[in-house]
Design a protein around this motif. Sequence first.
Motif, mmCIF file in Angstrom:
data_model
loop_
_atom_site.group_PDB
_atom_site.id
_atom_site.type_symbol
_atom_site.label_atom_id
_atom_site.label_comp_id
_atom_site.label_asym_id
_atom_site.label_seq_id
_atom_site.Cartn_x
_atom_site.Cartn_y
_atom_site.Cartn_z
ATOM 1 N N HIS A 5 61.695 60.795 53.687
ATOM 2 C CA HIS A 5 62.541 59.805 54.143
ATOM 3 C C HIS A 5 63.442 60.041 55.533
ATOM 4 C CE1 HIS A 5 61.787 59.109 49.822
ATOM 5 N NE2 HIS A 5 62.481 57.995 49.940
ATOM 6 N N GLY A 6 63.170 60.976 56.081
ATOM 7 C CA GLY A 6 63.515 61.423 57.435
ATOM 8 C C GLY A 6 62.881 62.415 58.266
ATOM 9 N N ASN A 7 61.930 61.980 59.118
ATOM 10 C CA ASN A 7 61.141 63.010 59.829
ATOM 11 C C ASN A 7 60.878 62.339 61.365
ATOM 12 O OD1 ASN A 7 58.636 61.513 59.856
ATOM 13 N ND2 ASN A 7 59.203 61.508 57.468
ATOM 14 N N GLY A 8 60.795 63.493 62.063
ATOM 15 C CA GLY A 8 60.447 63.263 63.566
ATOM 16 C C GLY A 8 59.246 62.592 63.855
ATOM 17 N N TRP A 9 58.230 62.114 62.840
ATOM 18 C CA TRP A 9 57.368 61.413 63.123
ATOM 19 C C TRP A 9 57.641 60.008 63.092
ATOM 20 C CZ3 TRP A 9 53.378 64.562 64.708
ATOM 21 C CH2 TRP A 9 53.457 65.709 63.983
ATOM 22 N N ALA A 10 58.687 59.565 62.721
ATOM 23 C CA ALA A 10 59.120 58.355 62.743
ATOM 24 C C ALA A 10 59.604 57.581 63.868
ATOM 25 C CB ALA A 10 60.601 58.223 61.836
ATOM 26 N N PHE A 11 59.831 58.486 65.133
ATOM 27 C CA PHE A 11 60.114 57.630 66.033
ATOM 28 C C PHE A 11 59.089 57.011 66.796
ATOM 29 C CE2 PHE A 11 63.210 61.464 66.101
ATOM 30 C CZ PHE A 11 64.172 60.740 66.309
ATOM 31 N N VAL A 12 57.915 57.160 66.406
ATOM 32 C CA VAL A 12 56.866 56.465 67.063
ATOM 33 C C VAL A 12 56.653 54.969 66.580
ATOM 34 C CG1 VAL A 12 54.173 56.222 66.953
ATOM 35 C CG2 VAL A 12 55.229 58.460 66.971
ATOM 36 N N GLN A 13 56.863 54.622 65.380
ATOM 37 C CA GLN A 13 57.088 53.394 64.731
ATOM 38 C C GLN A 13 58.544 52.818 65.147
ATOM 39 O OE1 GLN A 13 55.719 52.218 61.073
ATOM 40 N NE2 GLN A 13 53.855 53.213 61.048
ATOM 41 N N PHE A 49 65.246 53.997 61.061
ATOM 42 C CA PHE A 49 64.762 55.448 60.912
ATOM 43 C C PHE A 49 64.413 55.879 59.335
ATOM 44 C CE2 PHE A 49 65.584 59.987 59.850
ATOM 45 C CZ PHE A 49 64.914 60.540 60.982
ATOM 46 N N VAL A 50 64.892 55.222 58.491
ATOM 47 C CA VAL A 50 64.283 55.656 57.117
ATOM 48 C C VAL A 50 63.108 55.069 56.856
ATOM 49 C CG1 VAL A 50 64.907 55.667 54.639
ATOM 50 C CG2 VAL A 50 66.776 56.254 56.071
ATOM 51 N N ARG A 51 63.136 53.750 57.008
ATOM 52 C CA ARG A 51 61.833 52.831 56.737
ATOM 53 C C ARG A 51 60.799 53.378 57.543
ATOM 54 N NH1 ARG A 51 60.721 46.738 58.325
ATOM 55 N NH2 ARG A 51 58.677 46.488 57.230
ATOM 56 N N ALA A 52 60.902 53.545 59.013
ATOM 57 C CA ALA A 52 59.902 54.260 59.834
ATOM 58 C C ALA A 52 59.175 55.483 59.409
ATOM 59 C CB ALA A 52 60.267 54.408 61.148
ATOM 60 N N SER A 53 60.239 56.501 59.029
ATOM 61 C CA SER A 53 59.716 57.389 58.312
ATOM 62 C C SER A 53 58.767 57.317 56.965
ATOM 63 C CB SER A 53 60.874 58.659 57.799
ATOM 64 O OG SER A 53 61.904 58.728 58.842
ATOM 65 N N GLN A 54 59.471 56.424 56.040
ATOM 66 C CA GLN A 54 58.525 56.152 54.963
ATOM 67 C C GLN A 54 57.197 55.599 55.330
ATOM 68 O OE1 GLN A 54 61.153 53.698 52.642
ATOM 69 N NE2 GLN A 54 62.570 55.435 52.081
ATOM 70 N N ASP A 55 57.316 54.633 56.082
ATOM 71 C CA ASP A 55 55.951 54.062 56.620
ATOM 72 C C ASP A 55 54.885 54.996 57.101
ATOM 73 O OD1 ASP A 55 56.818 51.933 55.549
ATOM 74 O OD2 ASP A 55 57.465 50.976 57.139
ATOM 75 N N THR A 56 55.446 55.996 57.896
ATOM 76 C CA THR A 56 54.682 56.846 58.702
ATOM 77 C C THR A 56 54.147 57.895 57.875
ATOM 78 O OG1 THR A 56 56.115 56.758 60.696
ATOM 79 C CG2 THR A 56 54.549 58.482 60.722
ATOM 80 N N TRP A 57 54.920 58.294 57.022
ATOM 81 C CA TRP A 57 54.377 59.272 56.091
ATOM 82 C C TRP A 57 53.400 58.829 55.092
ATOM 83 C CZ3 TRP A 57 54.913 64.482 56.642
ATOM 84 C CH2 TRP A 57 54.319 65.116 55.722
ATOM 85 N N LYS A 58 53.466 57.540 54.787
ATOM 86 C CA LYS A 58 52.902 56.689 53.830
ATOM 87 C C LYS A 58 51.365 56.625 54.623
ATOM 88 C CE LYS A 58 51.585 54.341 50.137
ATOM 89 N NZ LYS A 58 50.265 53.855 50.466
ATOM 90 N N LEU A 59 51.366 56.595 55.985
ATOM 91 C CA LEU A 59 50.108 56.179 56.655
ATOM 92 C C LEU A 59 49.345 57.596 56.796
ATOM 93 C CD1 LEU A 59 51.203 54.253 59.586
ATOM 94 C CD2 LEU A 59 49.665 53.602 57.976
ATOM 95 N N PHE A 60 50.048 58.715 56.609
ATOM 96 C CA PHE A 60 49.518 60.071 56.726
ATOM 97 C C PHE A 60 48.759 60.256 55.427
ATOM 98 C CE2 PHE A 60 52.481 61.417 60.226
ATOM 99 C CZ PHE A 60 51.919 61.029 61.005
#
Length: 578
Positions: free
Chosen positions: A436-444, A452-463
């Motif tokens: 729910h909070g990681n550095g990969w979220a900055f791309v989205q 920030f939280v939604r981008a972290s969740q969506d990016t991790w879901k893609l991974f």
Amino acid sequence: MGATDPVFFWKAVEERENKGEKLEREETEKKQRGVKGVDEEGEESKDKDEISHHRFLASLNRLNPTNPLRIIFNNGGGSRFTTPPPNLAQPLRSSSRMPPPIQTPPTRAQPPEEPQLPPSPSATPPLQLQSRSILIPTPQQTLASLNSTKYTNKFFLLLFVVHKVAAIGFVGFLVFKGVQGLIGSNGSVKRKEHKILRFLLPQVEAASFLSIILAFSWQMAFRIWPNFMIHFIIWSTFLMSLSSGILLLCFQMPATDAVGVCLIAFSIGNGLYACWITRRIKFCSKILVKSLEPVSKFSDLNLPTYCMLAAGFLWMSVWIFGVLGALNFYFPPLVIIGLVLSLAWTTEVMRNVVNLTVSRVIALFYLRGMQSSTRFSFQRALSRNLGSACLGSLFVPTIEALRIVARGLNLLKGEDEFMFCCANCCLKLMTFIFEHGNGWAFVQIAAYGKGFVRASQDTWKLFEDEDMVEIIDADITSSVCFLTGICSGCICVIVAAAWTHTVYKPFTATISLLAFFIGYLMTRISMALPHACVSCYYACYAENPESRFFDKTIKDRQALIRNGRVVVHTPRVRRALA
């Protein structure tokens, strides 16, 4: 389109169809009666067809150029009942994981052999145009918006603005107190501030200049020799931290001995880490080389880095005078600690502003093939996405540090040891927080303007959907950038400590800590560019693996992991609970 254009067209069409029916009736009558002279009548019918065809073309030429029927005729569209070919450009998958579009069966064109009924005279031309229109919209998935106008994480944006205003005001007040103590006071306070200005300020300013030079040097070296620089940074950080620790121990002072022991302990841990990640370096080098390829297409991509380094240098210069003024204020240790934390958050926000700018430019290149403007992306990172940068700067370093501690406990735990019985629980908790909070979220955040939280969740879901979690966990790019900052800090410690010990020994430990802190922070700002490029490569690959910008590097790595030829040493929650 003129009001009489469709009337001319349909009259020509009706005339042509009526003549065709008349010719067919005449041919049938000739066959039944056995009339002679078929060849002569055939020639006459050909002449009539040519005349009607010329009239048809003349009526089409009188149509408006914007008429769809005129456009089809000019492009050689053939029959007026043909349907347009399907759109071959498939839209990229949205990060919100929308379901695929419903595939509708294509409409088949009517065969030319079937007789076409003439239009009814009572029907109006608009109705006929509507019934014969070829511009049939097909349902397709809409692309995610790239120009969101919302401000993300507004609360943390407001918190950072309030903090910055308070920090500027408080530092200005401390500078005033320092000048007041230097000019107006007498006795010990004035002598102490004279010593600080003479024996502390030059070394700190020199460390700031040296850190900027190192920051530019590291970034240029990573862009030119990425494969070599990964090995160089890992082992040079070990040597520099060990050398600076030994140097401080040689001064034989209690304060310098404590700092030296810490640096030597870090160098030992760095050496063990370098031996542990040896198998990951080759793949990390490949990804770094591939991710830095688009940088050459944008000549001004370093502009945000230059701006942030200049702003950081100016703020640090003022901040140093504030630290000097804190010595003439109440509770100097607590005030200095507060100033250090404020500076750390400010420089981390600067680093993430560069991260967001580079991420937007590179992400739009991967996802849409766009040559976006660096200046516009920089302005967007400083305005609409600044709240996400503030939130990420506040929590991401803490979350990553706690996650490393939880993984270390998971590696050290035994089967029956009571001390490490909660290692699995801690690792599971930190993994949940990391999702729910990681550095990969900055791309989205940069590409789609998400929070920030939604981008972290969506990016991790893609991974997770692309089976890339093991690859992401084993990535060492962030560690390499962190070690680069440590290496710069150790170099600044060696220069500043040796200089200070020569001119005034009591300030050696203090200046060593300040020099290390400044060197680390300035280098971290410059290393945001390669870090953002690698993050975009992974995140954009997870969103569109079939893009022409990606090769088979990640797919080959996934195949090796599935076949057991690559062992991922990073502990995971599922393995720990198995």
